[in-house]
Design a protein around this motif. Sequence first.
Motif, PDB file in Angstrom:
ATOM      1  N   LEU A  89      75.309   4.771  33.667  1.00 43.92           N
ATOM      2  CA  LEU A  89      74.947   3.678  34.497  1.00 43.92           C
ATOM      3  C   LEU A  89      73.527   3.314  34.324  1.00 43.92           C
ATOM      4  O   LEU A  89      72.664   4.097  33.639  1.00 43.92           O
ATOM      5  N   PHE A  90      73.015   1.896  34.387  1.00 41.89           N
ATOM      6  CA  PHE A  90      71.594   1.435  34.015  1.00 41.89           C
ATOM      7  C   PHE A  90      71.440   0.271  34.864  1.00 41.89           C
ATOM      8  O   PHE A  90      72.098  -0.628  35.499  1.00 41.89           O
ATOM      9  N   ALA A  91      70.283   0.077  35.286  1.00 44.38           N
ATOM     10  CA  ALA A  91      69.603  -0.728  35.954  1.00 44.38           C
ATOM     11  C   ALA A  91      67.877  -0.720  35.809  1.00 44.38           C
ATOM     12  O   ALA A  91      67.488   0.405  35.255  1.00 44.38           O
ATOM     13  N   GLY A  92      67.230  -1.840  36.348  1.00 42.44           N
ATOM     14  CA  GLY A  92      65.860  -1.725  36.456  1.00 42.44           C
ATOM     15  C   GLY A  92      65.218  -2.814  35.488  1.00 42.44           C
ATOM     16  O   GLY A  92      64.067  -3.245  35.712  1.00 42.44           O
ATOM     17  N   GLU A  93      66.060  -3.389  34.671  1.00 45.82           N
ATOM     18  CA  GLU A  93      65.714  -4.433  33.787  1.00 45.82           C
ATOM     19  C   GLU A  93      66.863  -5.175  32.888  1.00 45.82           C
ATOM     20  O   GLU A  93      68.007  -4.518  33.009  1.00 45.82           O
ATOM     21  N   LEU A 128      82.676   5.347  31.796  1.00 43.84           N
ATOM     22  CA  LEU A 128      82.626   4.470  32.662  1.00 43.84           C
ATOM     23  C   LEU A 128      80.941   3.651  32.351  1.00 43.84           C
ATOM     24  O   LEU A 128      79.943   4.517  32.482  1.00 43.84           O
ATOM     25  N   PHE A 129      80.981   2.617  32.051  1.00 44.34           N
ATOM     26  CA  PHE A 129      79.723   1.651  31.898  1.00 44.34           C
ATOM     27  C   PHE A 129      79.546   0.625  33.001  1.00 44.34           C
ATOM     28  O   PHE A 129      80.442  -0.108  33.499  1.00 44.34           O
ATOM     29  N   ALA A 130      78.347   0.883  33.764  1.00 41.14           N
ATOM     30  CA  ALA A 130      77.967  -0.031  34.909  1.00 41.14           C
ATOM     31  C   ALA A 130      76.580  -0.649  34.731  1.00 41.14           C
ATOM     32  O   ALA A 130      75.521   0.248  34.457  1.00 41.14           O
ATOM     33  N   ASN A 131      76.480  -1.942  34.514  1.00 36.39           N
ATOM     34  CA  ASN A 131      75.320  -2.643  34.735  1.00 36.39           C
ATOM     35  C   ASN A 131      75.021  -2.837  36.340  1.00 36.39           C
ATOM     36  O   ASN A 131      75.583  -3.717  36.791  1.00 36.39           O
ATOM     37  N   LEU A 132      73.926  -2.217  36.781  1.00 33.99           N
ATOM     38  CA  LEU A 132      73.630  -2.158  38.242  1.00 33.99           C
ATOM     39  C   LEU A 132      72.363  -3.218  38.426  1.00 33.99           C
ATOM     40  O   LEU A 132      71.657  -3.292  37.489  1.00 33.99           O
ATOM     41  N   TYR A 133      72.123  -3.819  39.586  1.00 32.62           N
ATOM     42  CA  TYR A 133      71.163  -4.854  39.744  1.00 32.62           C
ATOM     43  C   TYR A 133      70.635  -4.858  41.295  1.00 32.62           C
ATOM     44  O   TYR A 133      71.480  -4.623  42.062  1.00 32.62           O
ATOM     45  N   THR A 181      74.184  -5.448  43.418  1.00 35.58           N
ATOM     46  CA  THR A 181      75.372  -5.814  42.656  1.00 35.58           C
ATOM     47  C   THR A 181      75.594  -4.543  41.527  1.00 35.58           C
ATOM     48  O   THR A 181      74.831  -3.986  41.170  1.00 35.58           O
ATOM     49  N   ALA A 182      77.065  -4.817  41.059  1.00 38.69           N
ATOM     50  CA  ALA A 182      77.551  -3.982  39.871  1.00 38.69           C
ATOM     51  C   ALA A 182      78.482  -4.706  39.180  1.00 38.69           C
ATOM     52  O   ALA A 182      79.241  -5.337  39.554  1.00 38.69           O
TER      53      ALA A 182
END
Length: 508
Positions: free
Chosen positions: A272-276, A294-299, A309-310
């Motif tokens: 999981l990744f988020a922040g920029e 599982l890969f998830a771009n979180l905002y 959002t994801a």
Amino acid sequence: MAYQIHAIDFFLKSVAKFPQEYVIHEHDRSYTYIELHKRAQEIAALLLSLHLQPLHPIVIALPKCFDAIASIIATQLVGHIYVPVDINSPPARIETILNIIGNHTIITSNDISDKFYFLKSNFHVVNIDLKPENSFIPPLNFRPSTVDIDPLYIMFTSGSTGAPKGVTISNRSVIDYIEWALETFPVSSSDITMSQAPLYFDNSTLDLYLTWATGSSLFIPSDHIYSFPVEVLEEMKARNVTTIFWVPSVLTHLANSDLLDSIKVDSLRNILFAGETAPVKQINKWIKCYPNCLFANLYGPTEITVDCTAYIMNGPYRGTSLPIGYACKNTKIYVLSEDDEICEPDQIGELCVSGSSLALGYWNDPDKTNQLFTQNPSHNMYRDLIYRTGDLVKRDADGLITFIGRKDSQIKHMGYRIELGEIEAVVTQHPQIASAGVVYLPQDKIIACAIVLKTNEKIEMLSIRKYLSSRLPTYMIPKSIQVISNLPLNANGKVDRNTLNHIIKNKI
């Protein structure tokens, strides 16, 4: 699931269910749920001895460690609000935060307490290295006399006026967020999450509460490790890490090292990744290496409790800009035009959010709160607040949202949300500087600054950097500082950032 009032119940339920299972792994030691709970009770007793009013803000001035996490739990056990701070921030910034809070109570240790010599006003220091005088220890079923809409924590972010803003998050918001995460990510009691986010960065909320909610464990590596890809991957492998929630810059650093194929982490399941903004090329490298993860771009900004959002990825992404996805459960997303009308598909507008995830506002700053937490412009039938993120996005006909950029001068750099105006406000306080303009060069991922001097006298760049390092965190100090004759202005008399951007870029 029964209705939950306190976010700390995620932890307490796992203490009862998994008392002898590990909850925290540090470099040289591991701790069980019951050990963490006992330590939190000891710190709670220290807080009780102060006889503070309910919902008192408690500053946690500790590095990310077992005792810091125990302190977060302790503040909740006695019904207070925790406020994690960066102990490496300049004293002036920490003092500003304390002044905004208004009540000076700090949890710290012998090693850290000397950093607070600068305080001019009275404050309580809770030294966790001391034994409590109060013999009362909160029992396992102890419940604070708070309700779900009461504040849980205050997270300070960069402010455009030069002062940080204290985003105030309720118990209900964290419960709402974690319930969504439990439904979205396959994490169970056997999982091990490797922590990257500092406790004063809101990504840590998922690390902590998802761990507690599942009875799993959190691995806290040494601070320096993320600068060394080999060490990161080898530690992940040795610790059987299953889940990571990192800023994209860390994933990018590892992908660019070309070590993903040679040091495989077979236990890894959730990335999981988020922040920029996440770079497509490097994320695709991870997907190629870990096709079954599982890969998830979180905002999401701090004001909506970590993420709103994801985007769950199904294989490598073929486009040029990774979407930020769809609204999280129990969250509404609005894309509004400059006239506050709902944007048509593929029309760029400001992303606004409503739902239980919304912050209570900014601590001790009603004007800024009222500016950004406003009535839903689509109606006036009842109180229906939205948070205006200042982020420009577009949503396609299927509802998929893509981030475009910032409406103002706020940026995301190294995972941190930064107001360029805060940097400018500090730079212009230098006695030899008349004015300054700060820009962000996303392609180079650097903050750059142009300064106009008060006189024609030369100025040593080293002295400017020394000045800034005493007033700003390291990640906010411009990498490039250029002297120019005048700042370019637009028709409104404001700094023309587009022109300034070109000027600075040509000088680097």
